[in-house]
Write a protein that holds these residues in place. Structure first.
Motif, PDB file in Angstrom:
ATOM      1  N   GLU A  95      -2.178  11.079 -14.946  1.00 17.35           N
ATOM      2  CA  GLU A  95      -1.617   8.898 -14.978  1.00 17.35           C
ATOM      3  C   GLU A  95      -1.292   8.710 -13.209  1.00 17.35           C
ATOM      4  O   GLU A  95      -1.570   7.477 -12.303  1.00 17.35           O
ATOM      5  CB  GLU A  95      -1.449   8.296 -15.982  1.00 17.35           C
ATOM      6  N   GLN A  98      -4.012   8.628 -10.686  1.00 17.85           N
ATOM      7  CA  GLN A  98      -5.176   7.933 -10.539  1.00 17.85           C
ATOM      8  C   GLN A  98      -3.736   6.217 -10.078  1.00 17.85           C
ATOM      9  O   GLN A  98      -4.899   5.286  -9.668  1.00 17.85           O
ATOM     10  CB  GLN A  98      -4.997   7.700 -12.251  1.00 17.85           C
ATOM     11  N   HIS A 102      -6.526   8.219  -7.095  1.00 16.25           N
ATOM     12  CA  HIS A 102      -7.180   9.728  -7.132  1.00 16.25           C
ATOM     13  C   HIS A 102      -7.611   9.813  -8.078  1.00 16.25           C
ATOM     14  O   HIS A 102      -6.751  10.367  -9.331  1.00 16.25           O
ATOM     15  CB  HIS A 102      -5.954  10.675  -6.620  1.00 16.25           C
ATOM     16  N   GLU A 103      -8.490   9.570  -8.929  1.00 10.94           N
ATOM     17  CA  GLU A 103      -9.491   9.734  -9.995  1.00 10.94           C
ATOM     18  C   GLU A 103      -9.970  11.572 -10.049  1.00 10.94           C
ATOM     19  O   GLU A 103      -9.888  12.444 -11.385  1.00 10.94           O
ATOM     20  CB  GLU A 103     -10.601   9.282 -10.383  1.00 10.94           C
ATOM     21  N   ARG A 104      -9.867  12.006  -9.470  1.00 12.02           N
ATOM     22  CA  ARG A 104     -10.321  13.751  -9.110  1.00 12.02           C
ATOM     23  C   ARG A 104      -9.719  14.322  -7.478  1.00 12.02           C
ATOM     24  O   ARG A 104      -9.981  13.502  -6.744  1.00 12.02           O
ATOM     25  CB  ARG A 104     -12.043  13.508  -9.098  1.00 12.02           C
ATOM     26  N   ALA A 127     -11.020  16.373 -13.821  1.00 12.63           N
ATOM     27  CA  ALA A 127     -10.221  15.152 -13.286  1.00 12.63           C
ATOM     28  C   ALA A 127     -10.037  16.824 -11.844  1.00 12.63           C
ATOM     29  O   ALA A 127      -9.213  15.825 -10.425  1.00 12.63           O
ATOM     30  CB  ALA A 127      -8.952  15.131 -13.723  1.00 12.63           C
TER      31      ALA A 127
END
Length: 301
Positions: A95, A98, A102-104, A127
């Motif tokens: 979380e 994100q 940065h989603e991944r 992730a």
């Protein structure tokens, strides 16, 4: 806590990020793809100050304090220890990443941070690009391997996991002596020489806070209970880490207490590589250049 601490990451931003369960104190700097760096016990994000100049040339580094450590918030202690489970921490850190956009990302974790990193890979493979763990074996393996010689080496696992408030009261009676004994005893040289004066100032500061000492004990209580259960459930179900994993350990560190750390990790991973470095437990500070080179080679592949 002292707010006028030595600057360890010049040019880095300081951010505080609120997630559903934790307020993370975090340093962010460098450039390139995101790389989350997690510390272990009894330290904070400051462990990465000697490797960050190398890693930050190729990666945007995100360096939080784990919950209850350093300057992050202290979750409430509880009978189930769930707030300190590595599953909860992994979820909170995703979380946090994100929120930073940065989603991944990739992640490297030392000691307790390594336990969060591999739990993140087990629970949230979507992730992660890659994951590295420094001087650990999976939590379930450690507990299952406990016998006389190994138990003496990781005596703190059983001590810190005792019911509250025994270990935290014991430590807080003389926190600096306990901290420095622990740090020195896990190095190859059995002294504090690998730790900079400035890093020790940071460590001594937060480790004198009784609430944070209690939080670190709760971390180990979770390791002895809910974290073990999560690991064992995955193991019994035959689930493995799909994300490519690098295991590094000190040849005089804690993970080297088993005959073949890499073979132990192979039981948990579909794709694993690894090597020993000539040091004790604290790879980022005992061998910063070699540690950074190994991480760069792996994360840049």
């Amino acid at each position: 806590m002292n707010k006028n601490l030595p600057e360890m990451f010049p040019g880095y931003d300081t951010v505080e990020i609120e997630t559903a369960d934790v307020r993370f104190f975090c340093r962010v700097g460098g450039s390139g793809p995101p790389l989350l760096l997690l510390h272990g016990y009894p330290q904070s994000h400051v462990i990465w100050h000697t490797t960050a100049p190398y890693l930050g040339k190729d990666f945007t580094l995100v360096l939080p304090d784990l919950p209850g450590y350093g300057q992050s918030s202290v979750p409430p202690l509880g009978g189930s220890h769930e707030a300190y489970s590595k599953r909860n921490w992994a979820r909170a850190l995703i979380e946090m990443m994100q929120v930073l956009g940065h989603e991944r990302f990739s992640v490297a974790g030392h000691d307790r941070g390594g336990r969060v990193a591999y739990r993140m890979a087990m629970d949230h493979p979507e992730a992660l690009e890659r994951v590295a763990v420094l001087d650990i074996l999976p939590t379930a393996d450690y507990w299952d391997r406990l016998e006389r010689s190994f138990g003496l080496k990781i005596y703190h696992w059983m001590f810190l996991a005792q019911p509250a408030p025994f270990p935290e009261k014991f430590i807080s009676a003389c926190p600096i002596r306990f901290l420095e004994h622990t740090l020195a005893s896990w190095t190859a040289a059995r002294n504090l020489d690998c730790f900079s004066r400035e890093a020790l100032i940071h460590n001594r500061d937060w480790f004198c806070d009784p609430d944070r000492v209690a939080a670190t004990c709760e971390d180990y209580r979770a390791g002895a209970t809910i974290d073990y259960e999560h690991d064992n459930t995955d193991r019994m179900a035959g689930r493995k880490i799909k994300t490519p994993l690098l295991a590094l350990w000190g040849d005089k560190g804690i993970a080297a207490s088993v005959e073949d750390p890499l073979a132990a990790w192979a039981n948990w991973c579909e794709e694993v590589a690894g090597a020993a470095l000539p040091c004790g437990h604290f790879l980022p500070e005992e061998k910063p250049v070699q540690t950074a080179e190994a991480l760069l080679n792996f994360f840049s592949a």
